[in-house]
Design an enzyme around this catalytic site. Structure first.
Site, PDB file in Angstrom:
ATOM      1  N   TYR A 101       0.858  -1.185   0.000  1.00 30.24           N
ATOM      2  CA  TYR A 101       0.000   0.000   0.000  1.00 30.24           C
ATOM      3  C   TYR A 101       0.896   1.236   0.000  1.00 30.24           C
ATOM      4  O   TYR A 101       1.902   1.275   0.718  1.00 30.24           O
ATOM      5  CB  TYR A 101      -0.877   0.004   1.263  1.00 30.24           C
ATOM      6  CG  TYR A 101      -1.709   1.260   1.434  1.00 30.24           C
ATOM      7  CD1 TYR A 101      -3.013   1.318   0.947  1.00 30.24           C
ATOM      8  CD2 TYR A 101      -1.188   2.385   2.064  1.00 30.24           C
ATOM      9  CE1 TYR A 101      -3.779   2.467   1.085  1.00 30.24           C
ATOM     10  CE2 TYR A 101      -1.952   3.544   2.197  1.00 30.24           C
ATOM     11  CZ  TYR A 101      -3.244   3.571   1.713  1.00 30.24           C
ATOM     12  OH  TYR A 101      -3.997   4.711   1.844  1.00 30.24           O
ATOM     13  N   GLU A 189      -3.557   7.561  -3.981  1.00 30.04           N
ATOM     14  CA  GLU A 189      -3.402   6.261  -3.328  1.00 30.04           C
ATOM     15  C   GLU A 189      -3.205   5.137  -4.345  1.00 30.04           C
ATOM     16  O   GLU A 189      -3.895   5.083  -5.360  1.00 30.04           O
ATOM     17  CB  GLU A 189      -4.665   5.986  -2.497  1.00 30.04           C
ATOM     18  CG  GLU A 189      -4.612   4.706  -1.687  1.00 30.04           C
ATOM     19  CD  GLU A 189      -5.957   4.433  -0.996  1.00 30.04           C
ATOM     20  OE1 GLU A 189      -6.010   4.528   0.235  1.00 30.04           O
ATOM     21  OE2 GLU A 189      -6.938   4.127  -1.703  1.00 30.04           O
TER      22      GLU A 189
END
Ligand code: GDP
Ligand code: MN
Length: 377
Positions: A101, A189
Site C-alpha cells: 500500500y 493512493e
C-alpha cells in the site's frame, strides 16, 4: 473532487508511475477487442467512484478475450453501492507475488503532506490501521524539500528487504509524491502496489481526489467531473455558486457565511431538531442566489420548514427579502418560512416582507425555535 480510476491512471502514467496499459470501454464487444489488443490475461474493472469494487464483484480476471467480454457484460449490469456501472476498464493483468500500500495525504496534525506505506496492501487500509497499526509507516514531509532520499530509504526498507525491489518502489514513491503535488491532490493512493512474478513493480489501482480549492488551476481535470455520485442538490448548488451539503433533518437552512451556518445548525440541534442541509449563500448575495438556494432546498421532500438566517454586512437584507418574495411567487412555496434578517438594510427588508405570510423573527434564538415549531406543525 473524486475522479475515476481510468483518469487517475492517466495522471499516474504522466508522472512516470508504472501502470499497466488499459482501455476504457462501455460494452462487452469493445471489452473483448481491448483484451485482444492488450494481450491476456486481463483484468476487467468497474469504473465507479467508490472503493471496495473488488469485494463487491466489480473486478474480475479474464484469461481470454471471449471471457473478458463475458466478465464485462456481467460487471456492466451491476450496481455498486448504489452506483450503476456504465464503463469498465480492461487492463493488462499482473501476476501478483506481493501487494503493498502507498499513499500521499495531507496530515492535519503536522500540517504537512504525508506519505503512508504498508506491506499489507490490497486490503482496506482502515482495517490495517485498526488491527495492525504497526504495519503502517507514516512520514510527514517538508514541501520545501519534497521527498528526501533518506526518507525514501526509510519507507522502502519498511516494505521490503530486497534491494532491487526497494529501488523500484523508491522511484514509485517519488513519482507518487510528484503526482500528488502536481495536480493539487488531497489524496493519491495506490492500493495495491504490486510485485509481479518477474520481479517488476506495478501500480494496479489508482485513486486520486483533487483538492477543490486547487481545481481552478486544472481545468482539464475539472472537465473530468462525474456528477453521478453527487447529490443532485449539491451539483445544482455548485453551479449556482452556493456552498451546500445535504443532511438528514427536516429544517432547511439559508444562511450567509460558513461560520453563521455552522452556528445555526448547532442551535437547531441544541433545541432538539435536525438541519436538512448546510447552505452558505455567500458574502454578497443577490436576489438570484436566494432564489437558487430556495429552489435547491425545496427539492428535498423531508424539508418541513425553512429557516432564513442572514447577518447583513456586505449582503443587503433587502436583496435577500426580494429574493424570498420572488421565490414565494415563482416556486409556490408551501412550507413555512421563518426569517431573521439583521444588519445592513434590515429595516427596508422588514418593510418589504410586512404584507407577506413569512414568519419574522428578531433574534437567532427566536428564529430557530420558530422554525422548529413550524416544522412540527
Ligand atoms: P478495489 O477493490 O476497488 O480497491 O479495486 P482494485 O483495483 O484494488 O482490485 C481489487 C483486487 O483485485 C486487488 O487487490 C487484487 O487482489 C485484484 N486485482 C486487481 N488487478 C489485478 C491484476 O492485474 N492481477 C491480479 N492477479 N489481481 C488483480
Ligand atoms: Mn484498490
Amino acid at each position: 473532487m473524486k475522479i475515476h480510476e481510468s483518469d487517475a491512471r492517466a495522471i499516474f502514467t504522466r508522472f512516470g508511475l508504472p501502470v499497466p496499459p488499459s482501455r476504457l470501454v462501455a460494452d462487452p464487444r469493445a471489452a473483448e477487442a481491448a483484451a485482444e489488443e492488450l494481450g491476456c490475461p486481463v483484468v476487467v474493472k468497474a469504473q465507479v467512484l467508490v472503493g471496495g469494487r473488488g469485494k463487491a464483484g466489480g473486478v474480475k480476471l479474464a484469461s481470454s478475450p471471449r471471457e473478458a467480454g463475458e466478465k464485462a457484460g456481467t460487471i456492466l449490469g451491476m450496481e455498486i453501492k448504489g452506483l450503476a456501472v456504465e464503463k469498465v476498464l480492461v487492463a493488462r493483468a499482473v501476476d501478483i507475488v506481493k501487494e503493498f500500500y502507498a499513499a500521499m495525504v495531507f496530515d492535519r496534525v503536522t500540517r504537512r503532506p504525508m506519505m503512508m506505506v504498508s506491506p499489507s496492501g490490497g486490503v482496506d487500509i482502515e482495517e490495517v490501521a485498526r488491527t495492525a497499526p504497526e504495519r503502517i509507516l507514516k512520514l510527514p514531509l517538508n514541501p520545501e524539500g519534497g521527498l528526501m532520499p533518506f526518507q525514501t530509504r526509510r519507507l522502502t526498507s519498511f516494505l521490503t528487504g530486497d534491494r532491487a525491489v526497494a529501488k523500484q518502489i523508491g522511484a514509485v514513491l517519488q513519482a507518487l509524491y510528484d503526482a500528488f503535488m502536481g495536480v493539487d491532490a488531497s489524496l493519491a493512493e495506490i492500493n495495491p502496489l504490486v510485485l509481479s512474478q518477474d520481479g517488476t513493480v506495478w501500480a494496479i489501482d489508482a485513486k486520486i481526489n483533487i483538492d477543490d480549492n486547487g481545481l481552478f488551476r486544472h481545468p482539464e481535470i475539472e472537465a473530468l467531473r462525474d456528477t453521478a455520485d453527487e447529490d443532485p442538490g449539491e451539483t445544482a448548488a455548485r453551479e449556482a455558486g452556493l456552498s451546500f451539503v445535504k443532511l438528514d433533518g427536516s429544517i432547511g437552512c439559508v444562511v450567509n457565511g460558513a461560520g453563521l451556518a455552522m452556528a445555526t445548525m448547532d442551535m437547531i440541534k441544541h433545541y432538539g431538531a435536525e438541519p436538512a442541509n448546510f447552505l452558505d449563500i455567500g458574502g454578497s448575495s443577490s436576489p438570484d442566489k436566494v432564489l437558487a438556494a430556495m429552489r435547491i432546498i425545496l427539492r428535498d421532500p423531508s424539508v418541513k420548514a425553512i429557516l432564513i438566517n442572514i447577518f447583513g454586512g456586505i449582503t443587503r437584507c433587502d436583496d435577500v427579502a426580494m429574493g424570498l418574495i420572488e421565490a414565494k411567487k415563482r416556486l409556490g412555496l408551501d412550507v413555512p418560512l421563518v426569517v431573521r434578517l439583521t444588519g445592513t438594510n434590515a429595516r427596508e427588508a422588514g418593510e418589504l416582507l410586512a404584507g407577506t405570510d413569512l414568519i419574522g423573527a428578531e433574534t437567532m434564538d427566536e428564529a430557530v425555535k420558530g422554525a422548529i415549531a413550524a416544522a412540527r406543525g
